[in-house]
Write a protein that holds these residues in place. Structure first.
Motif, PDB file in Angstrom:
ATOM      1  N   GLU A  18      34.699  38.357  46.584  1.00 26.77           N
ATOM      2  CA  GLU A  18      35.516  38.105  45.400  1.00 26.77           C
ATOM      3  C   GLU A  18      34.943  36.903  44.644  1.00 26.77           C
ATOM      4  O   GLU A  18      34.554  35.909  45.250  1.00 26.77           O
ATOM      5  CB  GLU A  18      36.946  37.813  45.859  1.00 26.77           C
ATOM      6  N   THR A  19      34.896  36.995  43.327  1.00 26.10           N
ATOM      7  CA  THR A  19      34.433  35.868  42.532  1.00 26.10           C
ATOM      8  C   THR A  19      35.562  34.842  42.386  1.00 26.10           C
ATOM      9  O   THR A  19      36.732  35.156  42.624  1.00 26.10           O
ATOM     10  CB  THR A  19      33.984  36.309  41.131  1.00 26.10           C
ATOM     11  N   ILE A  20      35.203  33.655  41.966  1.00 24.93           N
ATOM     12  CA  ILE A  20      36.222  32.635  41.694  1.00 24.93           C
ATOM     13  C   ILE A  20      37.146  33.126  40.587  1.00 24.93           C
ATOM     14  O   ILE A  20      38.369  32.957  40.665  1.00 24.93           O
ATOM     15  CB  ILE A  20      35.557  31.293  41.352  1.00 24.93           C
ATOM     16  N   ALA A  21      36.587  33.756  39.567  1.00 30.09           N
ATOM     17  CA  ALA A  21      37.411  34.274  38.470  1.00 30.09           C
ATOM     18  C   ALA A  21      38.418  35.300  38.985  1.00 30.09           C
ATOM     19  O   ALA A  21      39.588  35.279  38.579  1.00 30.09           O
ATOM     20  CB  ALA A  21      36.524  34.887  37.384  1.00 30.09           C
ATOM     21  N   GLN A  22      38.012  36.178  39.869  1.00 27.15           N
ATOM     22  CA  GLN A  22      38.934  37.160  40.432  1.00 27.15           C
ATOM     23  C   GLN A  22      40.008  36.484  41.277  1.00 27.15           C
ATOM     24  O   GLN A  22      41.184  36.849  41.202  1.00 27.15           O
ATOM     25  CB  GLN A  22      38.163  38.187  41.269  1.00 27.15           C
ATOM     26  N   ALA A  23      39.617  35.494  42.064  1.00 25.11           N
ATOM     27  CA  ALA A  23      40.587  34.796  42.912  1.00 25.11           C
ATOM     28  C   ALA A  23      41.646  34.093  42.064  1.00 25.11           C
ATOM     29  O   ALA A  23      42.834  34.101  42.408  1.00 25.11           O
ATOM     30  CB  ALA A  23      39.872  33.783  43.804  1.00 25.11           C
ATOM     31  N   LEU A  24      41.247  33.514  40.933  1.00 22.34           N
ATOM     32  CA  LEU A  24      42.191  32.775  40.090  1.00 22.34           C
ATOM     33  C   LEU A  24      43.084  33.688  39.253  1.00 22.34           C
ATOM     34  O   LEU A  24      44.007  33.204  38.603  1.00 22.34           O
ATOM     35  CB  LEU A  24      41.438  31.798  39.180  1.00 22.34           C
ATOM     36  N   GLN A  25      42.856  34.985  39.294  1.00 23.50           N
ATOM     37  CA  GLN A  25      43.740  35.923  38.594  1.00 23.50           C
ATOM     38  C   GLN A  25      44.903  36.372  39.479  1.00 23.50           C
ATOM     39  O   GLN A  25      45.851  36.980  39.002  1.00 23.50           O
ATOM     40  CB  GLN A  25      42.957  37.135  38.083  1.00 23.50           C
ATOM     41  N   LYS A  26      44.839  36.050  40.772  1.00 22.57           N
ATOM     42  CA  LYS A  26      45.927  36.400  41.685  1.00 22.57           C
ATOM     43  C   LYS A  26      47.052  35.372  41.559  1.00 22.57           C
ATOM     44  O   LYS A  26      46.854  34.274  41.036  1.00 22.57           O
ATOM     45  CB  LYS A  26      45.409  36.427  43.130  1.00 22.57           C
TER      46      LYS A  26
END
Length: 168
Positions: free
Chosen positions: A149-157
Motif C-alpha cells: 500500500e502506498t502512503i497516499a492509499q493509507a491516508l485515505q483510510k
C-alpha cells in the motif's frame, strides 16, 4: 549552505546509501503563499559531537498548482519518496516527490490526494513504514499501512484518533 527561510518539519529515514540514516529538514513553510521554490535538506544523520561538518544535499521543488503553506513531511523508508502535506488549503493536500529526485535542479511534486481535514502541522512514519501519525491542530491521527500500500492509499483510510490534550 542551509538557510532557514521557514523550516517546519524534520524526518529521520533511509536514503540513497544503504545502511545509513538520513535527516530530512523541510523548508516548506509559506505563510503568505508567495514562494516559488521550497527546499528539503538531506544529510547523513551525524554522530553526536560538538562540531559537525557534513555534506548537505539541497532538494529544491515546486508545486504544479502554485504556492502552498506546509508544515508536515514524511519520507517513505522503503522507496525514499518524500510526501508533503499542506496546512492551510481548505482540505490538506498530499504531494509526492518521487525518488530519485535531483539535488542539482528543480523537482516538481505530484498531487496524490486530498485529506478530509486541514491545518496539519506535523507527521511521522515508523521506520518500517507501517504506521503513520498525522497531527492537525486539534488531534493526533493514527493510520496503519499494509504491505504493498502506498502512503497516499493509507491516508485515505479512516484513522484512529489517539488521546490528545491540546497544548497551549
Amino acid at each position: 549552505r542551509c538557510w532557514n527561510l521557514d523550516w517546519e518539519d524534520i524526518a529521520l529515514s533511509t536514503g540513497p546509501e544503504p545502511g545509513k540514516n538520513y535527516l530530512y529538514v523541510g523548508d516548506i513553510g509559506d505563510n503568505y503563499e508567495a514562494r516559488t521554490e521550497y527546499l528539503i535538506y538531506r544529510l547523513v544523520e551525524p554522530a553526536i559531537q560538538v562540531n559537525v561538518d557534513t555534506l548537505v544535499n539541497r532538494i529544491a521543488f515546486n508545486y504544479p498548482d502554485g504556492s502552498h503553506d506546509s508544515e508536515a513531511l514524511l519520507v517513505d523508508p522503503a522507496t525514499h519518496d518524500i510526501y508533503i502535506i499542506t496546512k492551510t488549503d481548505p482540505r490538506s493536500k498530499l504531494y509526492k516527490l518521487s525518488y530519485p529526485y535531483s539535488t542539482t535542479s528543480m523537482n516538481q511534486v505530484q498531487e496524490m490526494g486530498v485529506l478530509p481535514y486541514n491545518y496539519v502541522v506535523s507527521a511521522g512514519i515508523s521506520d518500517k513504514g507501517d504506521e503513520i501519525l498525522v497531527k492537525p491542530y486539534d488531534s493526533i491521527l493514527y493510520y496503519t499501512r499494509q504491505d504493498g500500500e502506498t502512503i497516499a492509499q493509507a491516508l485515505q483510510k479512516a484513522p484512529v484518533r489517539l488521546p490528545y490534550v491540546p497544548e497551549p
